[in-house]
Design a protein around this motif. Structure first.
Motif: not given
Length: 379
Positions: A363-372, A100-113
């Motif tokens: 830090d990126v995996l933890a959701g930081e910098y999502s607004d950068v 995906d282009v969003s780490v947050a969306r990808a992390a949520d999907f990884a949990a679903l998968a």
């Protein structure tokens, strides 16, 4: 599962048609549905695969065709919305790169998968299935290069302005997710992580140097530090006229290897000869070209210039793995977690380029910098 795996293909553009070709030629799969809101795309695909039924939305294809597998080849920013539909419908899922282009969306999907018991969910990383890549990964794992100390990865391609003008989603952060690295270089970044392990920190610079009317970079350079202590340099560009090769060098205390355009160009290990190669030269126990490929045990990649067929060889090998995973109920060779790690790495490169300082991948995996957001457009 016994019998043929029924496939619905979402996204019928250029990469979707490549997938359709591989699926149609593979004995384990049958293409039953082609999904794309652009009817001209489905029409072109069905002209080559006339038994396939066209749909403008995935929900209708899922309901009417009841596929076993959904393959997603839509613009990157739409991948996980469709993947979630497919998982919730109970199908196996294949997602084209990137996840995906969003780490947050990808992390949520990884949990679903991970909760989708009995379903194969995988992401296309076809170059992991190139014999050269597999041989280098195996040599690293077996210690044939000693301690891996460094790597150099370069994707020096050319895309003219017409390429970016050819689709409204191209060159946008929302749907393309990035430029030369996210779109063209993500496979090479994935191989870099496969060979050297978990990345810890990146520092990067990016620019838009040769194209107009796009938001994303056409050139990016980064240095990477890995958990093992190894260091790497990465360059990805679509501004290298007329387009050069993709190249990865892996260096260690007892050997090195070079992959150029998916071919094993050079291989040296303390196990290949009586002495080390000379400083900066190909001597001693070093092997090149076909010798190197023979040493690591493969000869099925055609020599000479690339042929049109070569571009789908990796996909064919990955679809072999997908068929195996579906038939046996085991994990595919490429997991969603693998793809999430590569996506977080690419995102960290962009954040570093935007902020002008080193960025920790954790830090990126933890959701930081999502607004950068990186802005490479001229003022």
């Amino acid at each position: 599962m016994t019998g043929t795996i029924r496939v619905a293909l979402a996204g019928c553009g250029v990469i979707g048609r490549n997938h359709a070709r591989v699926i149609a030629e593979h004995p384990a799969f049958t293409l039953v549905a082609a999904v794309d809101p652009v009817t001209g795309n489905t029409a072109r695909l069905i002209a080559d695969h006339p038994s396939t039924v066209a749909y403008t939305g995935l929900a209708d294809a899922l309901r009417e065709q009841n596929p076993d597998l959904v393959v997603i080849c839509t613009p990157s920013g739409t991948h996980l919305e469709l993947a979630r539909q497919a998982v919730e419908a109970g199908t196996h899922v294949v997602i084209e790169k990137p996840l995906d282009v969003s780490v947050a969306r990808a992390a949520d999907f990884a949990a679903l998968a991970e909760q989708a018991a009995g379903r194969v969910v995988t992401v296309i990383s076809q170059h992991r299935f190139d014999p050269a890549s597999a041989a280098v990964a195996r040599a690293v794992q077996d210690g044939r290069f000693g301690t891996v100390t460094s790597a150099v990865a370069s994707v020096a391609w050319w895309r003219d302005q017409a390429y970016y003008d050819g689709g409204a989603w191209r060159g946008t952060w929302q749907l393309d997710g990035g430029g030369a690295l996210m779109n063209q270089g993500v496979h090479t970044a994935d191989l870099l992580l496969w060979f050297l392990g978990r990345p810890v920190e990146v520092q990067a610079t990016a620019g838009l140097l040769a194209h107009d009317r796009i938001e994303v970079e056409d050139t990016v350079a980064a240095t990477v530090r890995f958990e093992s202590g190894a260091l790497a340099v990465l360059l990805a560009t679509t501004a290298a006229y007329p387009g050069l090769t993709t190249r990865i060098q892996v260096h260690g205390t007892r050997g090195s290897a070079v992959i150029d355009n998916d071919r094993l160009e050079y291989f040296h290990s303390h196990t290949t000869g009586s002495g080390p190669a000379g400083a900066g030269s190909v001597t001693g126990g070093a092997l090149t070209g076909n010798q190197a490929e023979a040493e690591v045990g493969f000869d099925d990649t055609p020599a000479g210039p690339r042929r049109e067929d070569d571009f789908v060889l990796g996909h064919r090998r990955q679809y072999d793995d997908i068929a195996r995973a579906v038939a046996t109920g085991t994990e595919p060779a490429v997991t969603v977690q693998d793809a999430l790690r590569s996506l977080a790495f690419v995102r960290a490169v962009y954040v570093s380029a935007a902020l002008g300082r080193p960025i920790a991948i954790a830090d990126v995996l933890a959701g930081e910098y999502s607004d950068v957001h990186l802005d490479v457009r001229p003022a």
